[in-house]
Motif scaffolding. Structure first.
Motif, PDB file in Angstrom:
ATOM      1  N   PRO A 101     -10.882  26.843  83.776  1.00 48.16           N
ATOM      2  CA  PRO A 101     -12.221  26.456  83.342  1.00 48.16           C
ATOM      3  C   PRO A 101     -13.194  26.441  84.527  1.00 48.16           C
ATOM      4  CG  PRO A 101     -10.569  24.934  82.502  1.00 48.16           C
ATOM      5  CD  PRO A 101      -9.882  25.797  83.498  1.00 48.16           C
ATOM      6  N   PRO A 102     -14.508  26.472  84.238  1.00 45.49           N
ATOM      7  CA  PRO A 102     -15.500  26.548  85.332  1.00 45.49           C
ATOM      8  C   PRO A 102     -15.356  25.462  86.388  1.00 45.49           C
ATOM      9  CG  PRO A 102     -16.557  26.998  83.227  1.00 45.49           C
ATOM     10  CD  PRO A 102     -15.149  26.592  82.910  1.00 45.49           C
ATOM     11  N   ALA A 103     -15.102  24.215  85.981  1.00 47.99           N
ATOM     12  CA  ALA A 103     -14.999  23.139  86.976  1.00 47.99           C
ATOM     13  C   ALA A 103     -13.840  23.390  87.931  1.00 47.99           C
ATOM     14  CB  ALA A 103     -14.834  21.791  86.277  1.00 47.99           C
ATOM     15  N   THR A 104     -12.726  23.873  87.399  1.00 48.28           N
ATOM     16  CA  THR A 104     -11.580  24.180  88.251  1.00 48.28           C
ATOM     17  C   THR A 104     -11.869  25.381  89.128  1.00 48.28           C
ATOM     18  OG1 THR A 104     -10.030  23.270  86.629  1.00 48.28           O
ATOM     19  CG2 THR A 104      -9.141  24.786  88.275  1.00 48.28           C
ATOM     20  N   ARG A 105     -12.530  26.402  88.576  1.00 49.34           N
ATOM     21  CA  ARG A 105     -12.877  27.574  89.385  1.00 49.34           C
ATOM     22  C   ARG A 105     -13.758  27.173  90.560  1.00 49.34           C
ATOM     23  NH1 ARG A 105     -13.628  30.284  84.333  1.00 49.34           N
ATOM     24  NH2 ARG A 105     -15.894  30.338  84.637  1.00 49.34           N
ATOM     25  N   ASP A 106     -14.691  26.265  90.330  1.00 46.44           N
ATOM     26  CA  ASP A 106     -15.565  25.814  91.416  1.00 46.44           C
ATOM     27  C   ASP A 106     -14.755  25.109  92.507  1.00 46.44           C
ATOM     28  OD1 ASP A 106     -17.722  26.828  90.056  1.00 46.44           O
ATOM     29  OD2 ASP A 106     -18.420  24.894  89.291  1.00 46.44           O
ATOM     30  N   LEU A 107     -13.817  24.257  92.095  1.00 53.86           N
ATOM     31  CA  LEU A 107     -12.975  23.566  93.066  1.00 53.86           C
ATOM     32  C   LEU A 107     -12.158  24.561  93.872  1.00 53.86           C
ATOM     33  CD1 LEU A 107     -11.506  21.144  94.350  1.00 53.86           C
ATOM     34  CD2 LEU A 107      -9.968  21.166  92.374  1.00 53.86           C
ATOM     35  N   LEU A 108     -11.528  25.510  93.199  1.00 51.56           N
ATOM     36  CA  LEU A 108     -10.695  26.482  93.892  1.00 51.56           C
ATOM     37  C   LEU A 108     -11.520  27.341  94.845  1.00 51.56           C
ATOM     38  CD1 LEU A 108      -8.304  27.630  91.005  1.00 51.56           C
ATOM     39  CD2 LEU A 108      -8.058  25.717  92.602  1.00 51.56           C
ATOM     40  N   ALA A 109     -12.743  27.660  94.443  1.00 51.17           N
ATOM     41  CA  ALA A 109     -13.626  28.426  95.324  1.00 51.17           C
ATOM     42  C   ALA A 109     -13.988  27.610  96.562  1.00 51.17           C
ATOM     43  CB  ALA A 109     -14.885  28.853  94.572  1.00 51.17           C
ATOM     44  N   ASP A 110     -14.222  26.309  96.367  1.00 53.01           N
ATOM     45  CA  ASP A 110     -14.531  25.445  97.510  1.00 53.01           C
ATOM     46  C   ASP A 110     -13.353  25.385  98.481  1.00 53.01           C
ATOM     47  OD1 ASP A 110     -17.007  24.911  96.471  1.00 53.01           O
ATOM     48  OD2 ASP A 110     -16.490  22.905  95.704  1.00 53.01           O
ATOM     49  N   ILE A 111     -12.134  25.262  97.947  1.00 58.86           N
ATOM     50  CA  ILE A 111     -10.952  25.218  98.804  1.00 58.86           C
ATOM     51  C   ILE A 111     -10.798  26.538  99.558  1.00 58.86           C
ATOM     52  CG2 ILE A 111      -8.438  25.051  98.850  1.00 58.86           C
ATOM     53  CD1 ILE A 111      -9.848  22.385  98.280  1.00 58.86           C
ATOM     54  N   ALA A 112     -10.992  27.652  98.854  1.00 61.24           N
ATOM     55  CA  ALA A 112     -10.856  28.962  99.499  1.00 61.24           C
ATOM     56  C   ALA A 112     -11.872  29.139 100.624  1.00 61.24           C
ATOM     57  CB  ALA A 112     -11.006  30.069  98.457  1.00 61.24           C
ATOM     58  N   ALA A 113     -13.065  28.555 100.449  1.00 56.16           N
ATOM     59  CA  ALA A 113     -14.125  28.723 101.441  1.00 56.16           C
ATOM     60  C   ALA A 113     -14.037  27.731 102.604  1.00 56.16           C
ATOM     61  CB  ALA A 113     -15.486  28.578 100.757  1.00 56.16           C
ATOM     62  N   MET A 114     -13.166  26.728 102.499  1.00 53.79           N
ATOM     63  CA  MET A 114     -13.018  25.745 103.571  1.00 53.79           C
ATOM     64  C   MET A 114     -12.536  26.395 104.864  1.00 53.79           C
ATOM     65  SD  MET A 114     -11.095  22.385 101.985  1.00 53.79           S
ATOM     66  CE  MET A 114     -10.655  21.810 103.646  1.00 53.79           C
ATOM     67  N   PRO A 115     -12.949  25.859 106.001  1.00 50.80           N
ATOM     68  CA  PRO A 115     -12.353  26.317 107.263  1.00 50.80           C
ATOM     69  C   PRO A 115     -10.858  26.023 107.261  1.00 50.80           C
ATOM     70  CG  PRO A 115     -14.326  24.993 107.669  1.00 50.80           C
ATOM     71  CD  PRO A 115     -14.001  24.847 106.213  1.00 50.80           C
ATOM     72  N   PRO A 116     -10.067  26.819 107.962  1.00 42.08           N
ATOM     73  CA  PRO A 116      -8.617  26.579 108.000  1.00 42.08           C
ATOM     74  C   PRO A 116      -8.286  25.199 108.563  1.00 42.08           C
ATOM     75  CG  PRO A 116      -9.145  28.740 108.896  1.00 42.08           C
ATOM     76  CD  PRO A 116     -10.452  28.025 108.710  1.00 42.08           C
ATOM     77  N   VAL A 117      -7.241  24.602 108.032  1.00 43.23           N
ATOM     78  CA  VAL A 117      -6.751  23.327 108.567  1.00 43.23           C
ATOM     79  C   VAL A 117      -5.477  23.534 109.391  1.00 43.23           C
ATOM     80  CG1 VAL A 117      -7.801  21.965 106.727  1.00 43.23           C
ATOM     81  CG2 VAL A 117      -5.457  22.811 106.436  1.00 43.23           C
ATOM     82  N   LEU A 118      -4.859  24.698 109.245  1.00 40.62           N
ATOM     83  CA  LEU A 118      -3.731  25.102 110.075  1.00 40.62           C
ATOM     84  C   LEU A 118      -4.213  26.214 111.000  1.00 40.62           C
ATOM     85  CD1 LEU A 118      -0.940  25.258 107.336  1.00 40.62           C
ATOM     86  CD2 LEU A 118      -1.332  23.403 108.982  1.00 40.62           C
ATOM     87  N   ASP A 119      -4.058  26.011 112.316  1.00 40.24           N
ATOM     88  CA  ASP A 119      -4.577  27.000 113.251  1.00 40.24           C
ATOM     89  C   ASP A 119      -3.540  28.088 113.520  1.00 40.24           C
ATOM     90  OD1 ASP A 119      -2.728  25.970 115.099  1.00 40.24           O
ATOM     91  OD2 ASP A 119      -4.235  24.752 116.139  1.00 40.24           O
ATOM     92  N   ALA A 120      -3.870  28.985 114.445  1.00 37.82           N
ATOM     93  CA  ALA A 120      -2.992  30.129 114.717  1.00 37.82           C
ATOM     94  C   ALA A 120      -1.627  29.687 115.217  1.00 37.82           C
ATOM     95  CB  ALA A 120      -3.663  31.065 115.721  1.00 37.82           C
ATOM     96  N   ASP A 121      -1.589  28.643 116.033  1.00 31.32           N
ATOM     97  CA  ASP A 121      -0.299  28.142 116.518  1.00 31.32           C
ATOM     98  C   ASP A 121       0.531  27.556 115.382  1.00 31.32           C
ATOM     99  OD1 ASP A 121      -0.888  28.905 119.101  1.00 31.32           O
ATOM    100  OD2 ASP A 121      -1.587  26.916 119.713  1.00 31.32           O
ATOM    101  N   ASP A 122      -0.134  26.831 114.473  1.00 32.96           N
ATOM    102  CA  ASP A 122       0.562  26.288 113.309  1.00 32.96           C
ATOM    103  C   ASP A 122       1.177  27.401 112.475  1.00 32.96           C
ATOM    104  OD1 ASP A 122      -0.161  23.596 113.861  1.00 32.96           O
ATOM    105  OD2 ASP A 122      -2.080  23.873 112.832  1.00 32.96           O
ATOM    106  N   LEU A 123       0.386  28.448 112.251  1.00 28.15           N
ATOM    107  CA  LEU A 123       0.866  29.541 111.404  1.00 28.15           C
ATOM    108  C   LEU A 123       1.977  30.326 112.090  1.00 28.15           C
ATOM    109  CD1 LEU A 123      -2.545  30.755 109.928  1.00 28.15           C
ATOM    110  CD2 LEU A 123      -0.826  29.286 108.843  1.00 28.15           C
TER     111      LEU A 123
END
Length: 338
Positions: A101-123
């Motif tokens: 649904p639209p509300a969930t799509r908006d949330l998922l889009a926000d998460i996708a657009a967030m800066p990474p929380v795991l950096d290159a060393d973490d990955l």
């Protein structure tokens, strides 16, 4: 196309103001062995329980009593409260084969657009070891609130070691699934983003899981486990899936911390081939395991190909934790009923 005919086999778990949840009666019928009961696909069963905010273990335990459906429906509401309409809408959309649904799509889009929380060393560590620590997954206040809940439900005092033993746990597991103090972790965007980075998608669901209390072992109270194990079938190939444990207090390496066999995802397949007919779950890998220390509010995430478990607590303070993980809705990697 709908994912399952069981979507139409339902009765409402609802008041006049709340939405019905499809498929609950099919799950009840299957798990209470009703004649002609439909098969509920594992992915649907898992999503249904997480939509309702119910733990797998508590539902499985209750359904062993073979209640009628009306009694079960009342128990669901009494245990987890009225279901979140947004979660119900998302679950129903998935069941129908529709986009979120639209509300969930908006949330998922926000998460996708967030800066990474795991950096290159973490990955890089994730790729090499199959385990990573997300620092400050929740705030210090949120961790403290969950810690207070654990002590309250345990009926013990953090200042009195005599109260730490003989408490209402199953091994080190405390069967507490529903409480406002547990919700921040399930809704935390940092946690969601970390799993999104590792799965490569933000379209993920949070599990409804329990608490853990691992006190210092004593002569009278030796460490009960769980020792090294897998939570999933290890038949090849294994879909990518993960586990997660959120430490509620600072946890040292010898304080009952999670232990894993690092990097085992790289060698699991050839190791299995070399075993022949031997039972892989009976092989002792404890000499290869290392513990994962972390701080209060940190989340340890591991790949499910890794043998993992708790470890014996050799310190003077208990380990307090909350299990939390996220998963793609179509993932089928382990039995729902454990």
């Amino acid at each position: 196309m709908p994912r399952s005919d069981t979507r139409r086999r339902s009765l409402p778990v609802t008041t006049a103001a709340e939405p019905a949840v499809l498929g609950l009666d099919a799950l009840w019928a299957e798990r209470t062995f009703q004649p002609g009961a439909p098969n509920v696909p594992p992915a649907q069963a898992r999503l249904l329980l997480d939509t309702l905010g119910l733990g797998i273990e508590q539902v499985a335990t209750y359904l062993r009593e073979r209640p009628d459906f009306a009694t079960f429906a009342v128990w669901v509401l009494a245990t987890a409260g009225a279901p979140d309409p947004a979660k119900v809408a998302r679950y129903h959309a998935w069941l129908a084969g529709d986009p979120p649904p639209p509300a969930t799509r908006d949330l998922l889009a926000d998460i996708a657009a967030m800066p990474p929380v795991l950096d290159a060393d973490d990955l890089a560590q994730w790729h090499e070891d199959g385990v990573v620590v997300l620092r400050a997954a929740i705030t210090a206040d949120e961790a403290k609130a969950a810690e207070r809940l654990l002590w309250q439900r345990l009926g013990a005092s953090p200042d009195d070691p005599a109260t730490w033993y003989g408490r209402p746990t199953q091994g080190i597991m405390l069967q507490v699934f529903q409480h406002p103090a547990l919700e921040p972790a399930r809704r935390a965007r940092r946690i969601h983003k970390a799993f999104a980075q590792l799965f490569g998608t933000a379209d993920l669901w949070a599990t409804t899981d329990r608490l853990s209390f691992n006190p210092p072992e004593t002569t009278r109270h030796p460490f009960p486990g769980p020792h090294l194990h897998w939570d999933t079938s290890i038949a090849q190939p294994i879909p990518l899936s993960m586990g997660g444990i959120l430490y509620l207090t600072d946890t040292a390496a010898d304080q009952g911390a999670l232990q894993v066999v690092r990097g085992f995802h790289h060698r699991l397949a050839p190791w299995l081939d070399a075993l022949g007919d031997a039972d892989p779950r009976a092989v002792d890998l404890s000499d290869q395991a290392t513990t994962v220390p972390a701080g209060a509010g940190d989340l340890v995430i591991w790949r499910n190909e890794l043998p993992h478990g708790a470890s014996a607590n050799r310190t003077t303070r208990p380990r307090l934790a909350h299990y939390i993980t996220m998963y793609p809705p179509d993932l089928v990697d382990h039995p729902v009923w454990r």
